[in-house]
Design an enzyme around this catalytic site. Structure first.
Site, PDB file in Angstrom:
ATOM      1  N   CYS A 251      12.708  11.918   6.903  1.00 30.37           N
ATOM      2  CA  CYS A 251      12.939  11.467   8.271  1.00 30.37           C
ATOM      3  C   CYS A 251      14.390  11.669   8.689  1.00 30.37           C
ATOM      4  CB  CYS A 251      12.540  10.005   8.429  1.00 30.37           C
ATOM      5  SG  CYS A 251      13.398   8.893   7.303  1.00 30.37           S
TER       6      CYS A 251
ATOM      7  N   GLU B 230       9.115  16.559  15.172  1.00 30.90           N
ATOM      8  CA  GLU B 230       9.454  16.468  13.760  1.00 30.90           C
ATOM      9  C   GLU B 230       8.586  17.435  12.960  1.00 30.90           C
ATOM     10  OE1 GLU B 230      10.717  12.872  10.821  1.00 30.90           O
ATOM     11  OE2 GLU B 230       8.793  12.666  11.836  1.00 30.90           O
TER      12      GLU B 230
ATOM     13  N   LYS C 101       0.848  -1.197   0.000  1.00 30.40           N
ATOM     14  CA  LYS C 101       0.000   0.000   0.000  1.00 30.40           C
ATOM     15  C   LYS C 101       0.878   1.240   0.000  1.00 30.40           C
ATOM     16  CE  LYS C 101      -2.088   2.650   3.108  1.00 30.40           C
ATOM     17  NZ  LYS C 101      -2.206   3.938   2.372  1.00 30.40           N
TER      18      LYS C 101
ATOM     19  N   GLU D 242      10.147   1.918  10.276  1.00 32.02           N
ATOM     20  CA  GLU D 242      11.074   3.038  10.077  1.00 32.02           C
ATOM     21  C   GLU D 242      10.235   4.294  10.230  1.00 32.02           C
ATOM     22  OE1 GLU D 242      12.867   6.031   9.300  1.00 32.02           O
ATOM     23  OE2 GLU D 242      12.339   5.625   7.223  1.00 32.02           O
TER      24      GLU D 242
END
Length: 502
Positions: free
Chosen positions: A298, A396, A189, A264
């Site tokens: 990231c 983040e 997906k 991750e």
């Protein structure tokens, strides 16, 4: 002033229509819903996907289950699987420009950058093909005259692979070829925002000779499609890349049937710079690390932890270089920073900047939206006088925003670097080997760059500590992650035991 590259109007835009891939066939789906992708750079619809439902997920998982339990893929020799993966790599290379355009227009990524990502992905597919032939177990002939032990590595089974929007083709290439090399089957997906290149990959894999049902590709929302893919009892493993919050939900779903999970997740990555560093090289790396992929990465070097003695000079030099960064049309080869993925995400980034300014940070460069009349763009932004407790220094942001913090001692730098919940990567800049090694050993992160930033290779493992995830991708053990170990404990000759005479 930032250098602007105004997006050119897309001539005669034709919306590209995609179906979903289930059991080797391109199908409409159980229901008739679709998802339209509006280009973040130009504000027009460029792609349309069939929207999957839970029923479609169940069909795809059943196809993958059947292909694993009864199909030829897990039973092929490693050489046969390797050759198919190599053929797929060659075909990816042939269609590289098509794939690069899809990622650029759907994600707003600079076309020059995406071309490099596709080339890197080809290298990863070839590396995975090589690892397929090197996958092996162990034998133990030292257990005594009557015993022999053999440890097998067997494909784990059906893998649900869920990938994000920021590196659509690169990240699926960090997962799928290694699962296939091990003999697994998969349901994939991609993000509903950037599914085009992954669906083209499905075409490539079928043409390369991957059997029906081995790779199934669905597009849909996480609440329905992703949740079903991570909780279904016929799935043996989940490989997920995305936000830490969704990673937690993925673990919770997987816990229902104790699936293996590889995650991750996010990062808040520091670059620590000492006064003896080569500042010319550092400033270049700091600007690159902060603005690469518009900071939607990231691994972004979003925190600079700078020695107090050089903080003013470094901040001024970074702000000056930031003025030269070219922002705008992702289809222009000169562009370095493209569009922000959605209007909602742009609003989130601006919220972090305004919140930092209200908390006492200084906007040394940028700080605002760029208005071309369509699309969504953010100016490269440098925030000085940032304190470790500010949200912009801990959370983040996932945008082109660089926070500058100061330290006085090595212990201070390590403490600040380790003060966040993440531990994906970090950088250290110093001409002193002892300094670099001290930081490298004591900063808790999966990758530490020394006098460089965001370099990588298929041979090097990638992953994080703490809330940056579980497990590692890439590296020589990447195929092993998609296997189970099985012990064959063999007795040679006549057995003796409780009731057998010795």
């Amino acid at each position: 002033m930032t250098v602007l590259v105004k997006p050119q109007a897309l001539p005669d835009v034709k919306v590209r229509e995609f179906k979903m891939l289930i059991d080797g066939k391109w199908v409409e789906g159980v229901e008739t819903g679709t998802i339209d992708r509006v280009a973040p750079s130009h504000g027009v619809t460029v792609s349309r996907y069939k929207s999957a439902t839970k029923d479609d997920v169940h069909r795809a998982i059943a196809a993958a289950r059947g292909a694993f339990d009864h199909g030829p893929w897990p039973r092929m020799t490693a050489a046969e699987r390797s050759n198919i993966l190599l053929k797929a790599a060659d075909m990816i290379s042939v269609r590289a420009e098509e794939l690069a355009y899809l990622d650029a227009i759907e994600a707003g990524k600079p076309i020059t950058q995406v071309r490099s990502e596709i080339a890197g992905s080809v290298d990863i597919w070839r590396y995975a093909a090589a690892l397929a032939r090197d996958l092996h177990g162990e034998s133990y002939n030292t257990l005594g005259d009557g015993m022999m032990g053999v440890v097998l590595r067997e494909a784990i089974g059906v893998v649900s692979i869920i990938t994000p929007w920021n590196f659509p083709f690169l990240i699926v290439s960090q997962k799928l070829p290694f699962a296939l090399a091990a003999g697994c089957t998969a349901v994939v997906k991609p993000s509903e925002l950037t599914s085009g290149s992954t669906l083209v990959l499905g075409e490539i894999l079928m043409e390369a000779g991957v059997p029906a049902g081995v790779v199934n590709i669905l597009v849909g929302m996480g609440a329905d499609v992703g949740a079903s893919m991570t909780s279904h009892p016929d799935v043996d493993m989940i490989s997920f890349t995305g936000s830490t919050g969704v990673g937690r939900l993925t673990m919770a779903n997987a816990a229902q049937t104790l699936k293996k999970v590889s995650l991750e997740l996010g990062g808040k990555n520091p670059q620590i710079v000492f006064p003896d560093a080569n500042l010319d090289e550092f400033v270049d790396a700091a600007v690159f690390g902060a603005y690469f992929n518009a900071g939607e990465c990231c691994n972004a070097g979003s925190r600079l932890i700078v020695h107090r003695d050089i903080a003013g000079d470094v901040t001024a030099r970074i702000a000056s270089l930031s003025e030269k960064v070219k922002v705008g049309d992702p289809l222009d080869p000169s562009t370095q920073v493209g569009a922000i993925i959605t209007p909602q995400h742009l609003q989130k980034i601006q919220g972090y900047v305004s919140g930092a300014a209200k908390s006492g940070a200084t906007v040394a460069h940028g700080g605002s939206q760029i208005d071309f009349g369509f699309g969504q763009y953010m100016a490269p932004t440098v925030l000085a006088d940032v304190k470790p407790e500010m949200a912009v220094a801990k959370e983040e942001v996932f945008g082109p925003v660089l926070s500058v913090l100061m330290f006085e001692t090595t212990e201070d730098a390590i403490r600040i670097a380790n003060s966040v919940d993440y531990g994906l990567s970090a950088g250290v800049w110093s001409r002193d080997f002892d300094t670099c090694m001290t930081i490298g050993r004591r900063v808790r992160a999966g990758t530490i760059w020394m006098n460089t930033f965001m370099d990588g290779a298929a041979e090097l493992p990638f992953g994080g500590y703490r809330q940056s995830g579980l497990g590692r991708e890439l590296g020589r053990h990447a195929v092993e992650d998609y296997t189970e170990t099985k012990t064959l404990n063999m007795h040679i000759g006549r057995r003796t035991g409780w009731w057998m005479p010795r």
